[in-house]
Design a protein around this motif. Sequence first.
Motif, PDB file in Angstrom:
ATOM      1  N   GLU A   1     -22.936 -10.682  -1.272  1.00 17.07           N
ATOM      2  CA  GLU A   1     -23.665 -11.747  -1.962  1.00 17.07           C
ATOM      3  C   GLU A   1     -24.888 -11.163  -2.649  1.00 17.07           C
ATOM      4  OE1 GLU A   1     -24.688 -14.931   0.672  1.00 17.07           O
ATOM      5  OE2 GLU A   1     -22.609 -15.542   0.934  1.00 17.07           O
ATOM      6  N   LEU A   2     -25.059 -11.526  -3.911  1.00 11.79           N
ATOM      7  CA  LEU A   2     -26.236 -11.123  -4.683  1.00 11.79           C
ATOM      8  C   LEU A   2     -27.104 -12.358  -4.874  1.00 11.79           C
ATOM      9  CD1 LEU A   2     -24.484  -8.892  -7.370  1.00 11.79           C
ATOM     10  CD2 LEU A   2     -25.543  -8.175  -5.225  1.00 11.79           C
ATOM     11  N   ARG A   3     -27.949 -12.619  -3.896  1.00  8.10           N
ATOM     12  CA  ARG A   3     -28.811 -13.816  -3.954  1.00  8.10           C
ATOM     13  C   ARG A   3     -30.014 -13.591  -4.867  1.00  8.10           C
ATOM     14  NH1 ARG A   3     -27.064 -18.430  -1.351  1.00  8.10           N
ATOM     15  NH2 ARG A   3     -25.491 -17.893   0.166  1.00  8.10           N
ATOM     16  N   GLU A   4     -30.445 -12.340  -4.974  1.00  7.20           N
ATOM     17  CA  GLU A   4     -31.530 -12.009  -5.899  1.00  7.20           C
ATOM     18  C   GLU A   4     -30.932 -11.859  -7.293  1.00  7.20           C
ATOM     19  OE1 GLU A   4     -34.820 -11.789  -5.148  1.00  7.20           O
ATOM     20  OE2 GLU A   4     -34.268 -12.431  -3.130  1.00  7.20           O
ATOM     21  N   ARG A   5     -31.617 -12.351  -8.275  1.00  7.46           N
ATOM     22  CA  ARG A   5     -31.100 -12.374  -9.646  1.00  7.46           C
ATOM     23  C   ARG A   5     -30.756 -10.978 -10.172  1.00  7.46           C
ATOM     24  NH1 ARG A   5     -32.529 -16.096 -14.303  1.00  7.46           N
ATOM     25  NH2 ARG A   5     -31.768 -14.979 -16.128  1.00  7.46           N
ATOM     26  N   VAL A   6     -29.595 -10.867 -10.751  1.00  7.89           N
ATOM     27  CA  VAL A   6     -29.198  -9.704 -11.535  1.00  7.89           C
ATOM     28  C   VAL A   6     -28.775 -10.224 -12.900  1.00  7.89           C
ATOM     29  CG1 VAL A   6     -28.515  -8.266  -9.577  1.00  7.89           C
ATOM     30  CG2 VAL A   6     -26.819  -9.707 -10.669  1.00  7.89           C
ATOM     31  N   GLU A   7     -29.022  -9.450 -13.915  1.00 12.90           N
ATOM     32  CA  GLU A   7     -28.684  -9.874 -15.271  1.00 12.90           C
ATOM     33  C   GLU A   7     -27.266  -9.488 -15.657  1.00 12.90           C
ATOM     34  OE1 GLU A   7     -30.420 -11.829 -17.339  1.00 12.90           O
ATOM     35  OE2 GLU A   7     -31.911 -12.019 -15.762  1.00 12.90           O
ATOM     36  N   ILE A   8     -26.866  -8.293 -15.233  1.00 13.88           N
ATOM     37  CA  ILE A   8     -25.572  -7.787 -15.677  1.00 13.88           C
ATOM     38  C   ILE A   8     -24.955  -6.901 -14.607  1.00 13.88           C
ATOM     39  CG2 ILE A   8     -26.521  -5.750 -16.834  1.00 13.88           C
ATOM     40  CD1 ILE A   8     -24.447  -6.322 -19.089  1.00 13.88           C
ATOM     41  N   CYS A   9     -23.654  -6.974 -14.483  1.00 11.00           N
ATOM     42  CA  CYS A   9     -22.897  -6.060 -13.635  1.00 11.00           C
ATOM     43  C   CYS A   9     -21.863  -5.383 -14.512  1.00 11.00           C
ATOM     44  CB  CYS A   9     -22.195  -6.791 -12.492  1.00 11.00           C
ATOM     45  SG  CYS A   9     -23.290  -7.366 -11.197  1.00 11.00           S
ATOM     46  N   ARG A  10     -21.567  -4.146 -14.174  1.00 10.12           N
ATOM     47  CA  ARG A  10     -20.573  -3.389 -14.929  1.00 10.12           C
ATOM     48  C   ARG A  10     -19.603  -2.742 -13.963  1.00 10.12           C
ATOM     49  NH1 ARG A  10     -19.611  -0.084 -19.746  1.00 10.12           N
ATOM     50  NH2 ARG A  10     -18.462   1.539 -19.137  1.00 10.12           N
ATOM     51  N   ALA A  11     -18.336  -2.911 -14.222  1.00  3.58           N
ATOM     52  CA  ALA A  11     -17.293  -2.284 -13.414  1.00  3.58           C
ATOM     53  C   ALA A  11     -16.724  -1.110 -14.213  1.00  3.58           C
ATOM     54  CB  ALA A  11     -16.195  -3.289 -13.102  1.00  3.58           C
ATOM     55  N   ALA A  12     -16.672   0.046 -13.567  1.00  3.36           N
ATOM     56  CA  ALA A  12     -16.142   1.241 -14.230  1.00  3.36           C
ATOM     57  C   ALA A  12     -15.299   2.030 -13.232  1.00  3.36           C
ATOM     58  CB  ALA A  12     -17.287   2.092 -14.764  1.00  3.36           C
ATOM     59  N   ASP A  13     -14.220   2.614 -13.723  1.00  2.00           N
ATOM     60  CA  ASP A  13     -13.337   3.393 -12.860  1.00  2.00           C
ATOM     61  C   ASP A  13     -13.914   4.788 -12.651  1.00  2.00           C
ATOM     62  OD1 ASP A  13     -11.163   3.807 -11.257  1.00  2.00           O
ATOM     63  OD2 ASP A  13      -9.778   4.223 -12.891  1.00  2.00           O
ATOM     64  N   ASN A  14     -13.906   5.215 -11.388  1.00  2.00           N
ATOM     65  CA  ASN A  14     -14.373   6.542 -11.007  1.00  2.00           C
ATOM     66  C   ASN A  14     -13.235   7.180 -10.225  1.00  2.00           C
ATOM     67  OD1 ASN A  14     -15.458   8.485  -9.010  1.00  2.00           O
ATOM     68  ND2 ASN A  14     -17.416   7.980  -9.934  1.00  2.00           N
ATOM     69  N   LYS A  15     -12.722   8.292 -10.702  1.00  2.00           N
ATOM     70  CA  LYS A  15     -11.535   8.900 -10.084  1.00  2.00           C
ATOM     71  C   LYS A  15     -11.741   9.213  -8.609  1.00  2.00           C
ATOM     72  CE  LYS A  15      -9.617  10.673 -14.291  1.00  2.00           C
ATOM     73  NZ  LYS A  15      -9.050  11.750 -15.036  1.00  2.00           N
ATOM     74  N   ARG A  16     -12.927   9.629  -8.247  1.00  2.00           N
ATOM     75  CA  ARG A  16     -13.177  10.020  -6.852  1.00  2.00           C
ATOM     76  C   ARG A  16     -13.356   8.819  -5.927  1.00  2.00           C
ATOM     77  NH1 ARG A  16     -18.240  13.391  -4.551  1.00  2.00           N
ATOM     78  NH2 ARG A  16     -17.434  13.675  -2.454  1.00  2.00           N
TER      79      ARG A  16
END
Length: 110
Positions: A87-102
């Motif tokens: 849960e992200l109860r504190e405000r975030v503006e943006i999230c980014r999902a990116a693939d990481n091979k490891r």
Amino acid sequence: MSLKRLRPFLLPLFLLASNAAFAAPLKVCPPIGKVRQIHICVGDPKDLVYLAPDDDSGNYSLGGYYEQGEFITIRCEYTDGSVRDVELRERVEICRAADNKRHGLQTICQ
């Protein structure tokens, strides 16, 4: 140099340092294995309000949901079948999902 001469610079320096701490990227999914998939939800995932990324870049704009009194939950699904909800109860503006091979899929929020 005396403290009196430094005083005008101390408050802006303090504010700059505190803003940098709040803007630090947050890796969301706990590092307990390789992440296979993530779901970004408004509120509790059981309410089934899943979000789609804004575009093909994997960005999710989230600030508006906090303005409506909501919070965000990131559901992390691992290759071993385990699931963790963060849960992200504190405000975030943006999230980014990116693939990481490891490490698999990584989600970073700011």
